[in-house]
Design an enzyme around this catalytic site. Structure first.
Site, PDB file in Angstrom:
ATOM      1  N   HIS A  70       2.461   8.919  -6.403  1.00 10.77           N
ATOM      2  CA  HIS A  70       3.672   9.674  -7.576  1.00 10.77           C
ATOM      3  C   HIS A  70       4.183  11.228  -6.576  1.00 10.77           C
ATOM      4  O   HIS A  70       4.952  11.523  -6.356  1.00 10.77           O
ATOM      5  CB  HIS A  70       3.829   9.493  -8.348  1.00 10.77           C
ATOM      6  CG  HIS A  70       4.878  10.073  -9.698  1.00 10.77           C
ATOM      7  ND1 HIS A  70       5.840   9.040 -10.431  1.00 10.77           N
ATOM      8  CD2 HIS A  70       5.337  10.784  -9.827  1.00 10.77           C
ATOM      9  CE1 HIS A  70       6.799   9.726 -10.564  1.00 10.77           C
ATOM     10  NE2 HIS A  70       6.524  11.057 -10.464  1.00 10.77           N
ATOM     11  N   GLU A  71       3.164  11.665  -7.226  1.00  7.71           N
ATOM     12  CA  GLU A  71       2.397  13.160  -7.203  1.00  7.71           C
ATOM     13  C   GLU A  71       2.721  13.792  -5.165  1.00  7.71           C
ATOM     14  O   GLU A  71       3.382  14.978  -5.166  1.00  7.71           O
ATOM     15  CB  GLU A  71       2.034  13.655  -7.750  1.00  7.71           C
ATOM     16  CG  GLU A  71       1.448  13.865  -9.157  1.00  7.71           C
ATOM     17  CD  GLU A  71       2.740  14.559  -9.807  1.00  7.71           C
ATOM     18  OE1 GLU A  71       3.559  15.556  -9.231  1.00  7.71           O
ATOM     19  OE2 GLU A  71       3.120  13.728 -11.068  1.00  7.71           O
ATOM     20  N   HIS A  74       5.928  13.833  -4.552  1.00  9.49           N
ATOM     21  CA  HIS A  74       7.606  15.196  -4.917  1.00  9.49           C
ATOM     22  C   HIS A  74       6.963  16.256  -3.681  1.00  9.49           C
ATOM     23  O   HIS A  74       7.725  16.497  -3.663  1.00  9.49           O
ATOM     24  CB  HIS A  74       6.476  15.558  -6.094  1.00  9.49           C
ATOM     25  CG  HIS A  74       6.990  14.944  -6.916  1.00  9.49           C
ATOM     26  ND1 HIS A  74       8.633  14.316  -7.398  1.00  9.49           N
ATOM     27  CD2 HIS A  74       6.660  14.173  -8.675  1.00  9.49           C
ATOM     28  CE1 HIS A  74       8.771  13.752  -8.448  1.00  9.49           C
ATOM     29  NE2 HIS A  74       7.158  13.515  -9.352  1.00  9.49           N
TER      30      HIS A  74
END
Length: 383
Positions: A70-71, A74
């Protein structure tokens, strides 16, 4: 999310440093217990506690890997739009991608923000499909249940992160929408911060209701809500600083020709010299040849056991462990890498290794106050 906590290095992914705070272990154990004690005994009965715990720990680690993905989404999206990424950190309440600069457009802000939840949705779909497919082929529930649990948790993670409240990803989406609609990035950040505080207060209130009703699990909501409140306030404060100090240079706010501490003096001699003149708590230390040597505070000097035989230069925090800056450098760049604690820290402003000024917490406060009324004009030395 920004935790502000130190982490243990884990390696690098696509050139991005990855770390984990010690509280990540707490998160792994809590998640493992939930899976081993509450989820698997009902979904896959008939196994011993050790088996459940092994599956629980593996499920927790898989979930942490999904958080990392998820990170990383980003971070890679940020790099795609020319935004620097310092590192990715995991901690008790999730993860954080530390960006070294801000997106340059609302479109970039939106796409960077949405990349994380989109990745969580993809993981949820893949894990759900794998769990359902293996169940259809007759795989044991001990294998399929953790996959289905991982699908559900990633789906919940995506939905929760899309709540339009800073510092969640949905807060960034809200900020991008307001920025696009009004043309004012600062206004977008403020709207997301206000929503973040409101959502955090709601979580705290709901969590306290659960605690008073006897459900200690409500403490997690209280903790998460408090974090959202503090983080949204910190983001707004940082944005206001950037808004007010954007374009301000080091030379505009530094204190030129500050009182110095000669490194060759004894601590006793220097302390005796402070009975007159400006009352300072932190001093730049200069070597005998006039070059900047470091920084020392009164708090450090007064604790020296033998001030008559100890030189100031031996007690200072020496270069390169002290932040330095050049005259024409943007102030925000300096503040992004320097921690300025009242009564302890200074940024040394150098020209060819020689001190021309300093920046302390009081100089930053002065600049912020002055910027509320009028643009800051040049008052320091010239390059």
């Amino acid at each position: 999310m920004n935790t502000g906590v130190p982490s243990v290095p884990l390696g690098r992914l696509r050139g991005i440093a990855v770390g984990a705070h010690w509280s990540t272990l707490v998160a792994v154990m809590v998640i493992a217990e939930v899976v081993a004690v509450s989820v698997l005994p009902q979904a896959a009965p008939g196994h011993d506690a050790v088996t459940y715990w092994i599956a629980g720990v593996l499920s927790a680690l898989a979930f942490m890997l999904s958080l990392l993905a998820h990170e990383l989404a980003h971070a890679l999206a940020a790099q795609r739009f020319g935004v620097g990424v310092d590192r990715i950190d995991l901690w008790l309440l999730g993860g954080v991608s530390r960006l070294s600069s801000s997106p340059r457009s609302p479109r970039a802000e939106f796409l960077i923000a949405i990349a994380g939840p989109a990745t969580s949705v993809v993981i949820a779909i893949l894990a759900g499909a794998a769990g359902s497919g293996l169940a259809t082929w007759g795989a044991p529930a001990l294998i399929t249940s953790p996959l289905l649990w991982l699908a559900i948790t990633n789906g919940v993670l995506a939905v929760f992160n899309l709540v339009p409240a800073a510092p969640l990803d949905g807060g960034r989406v809200l900020a991008a929408a307001v920025w696009w609609r009004t043309g004012d990035e600062h206004r977008g950040t403020k709207a997301a911060a206000v929503a973040g505080r409101a959502f955090g207060l709601a979580l705290v209130a709901f969590g306290l209701m659960q605690v008073f009703a006897g459900a200690l699990s409500g403490l997690w909501l209280v903790l998460l809500g408090a974090y959202l409140i503090l983080s949204s306030a910190a983001e707004q404060s940082a944005d206001e600083m950037q808004h007010q100090l954007g374009g301000v240079l080091v030379r505009d706010v530094m204190t030129p020709d500050p009182p110095i501490a000669p490194g060759w003096w004894t601590v006793r001699t220097f302390l005796d010299s402070l009975t007159s003149g400006p009352h300072r708590q932190v001093f730049p230390v200069i070597s005998f040849d006039g070059a900047a040597a470091g920084v020392v505070s009164l708090a450090e000097l007064v604790r020296v056991p033998d001030p008559l035989n100890t030189r100031v230069g031996d007690m200072c925090r020496a270069l390169p462990g002290v932040p330095v800056a050049s005259l024409g450098e943007p102030l925000l760049d300096v503040l992004g890498r320097a921690s300025l604690r009242q009564g302890r820290d200074l940024v040394l402003v150098l020209r060819e290794e020689h001190l021309v000024g300093v920046i302390g917490p009081e100089d930053v406060a002065w600049a912020l106050e002055l910027s509320r009324g009028a643009p800051i004009s040049h008052h320091g030395a010239t390059s």
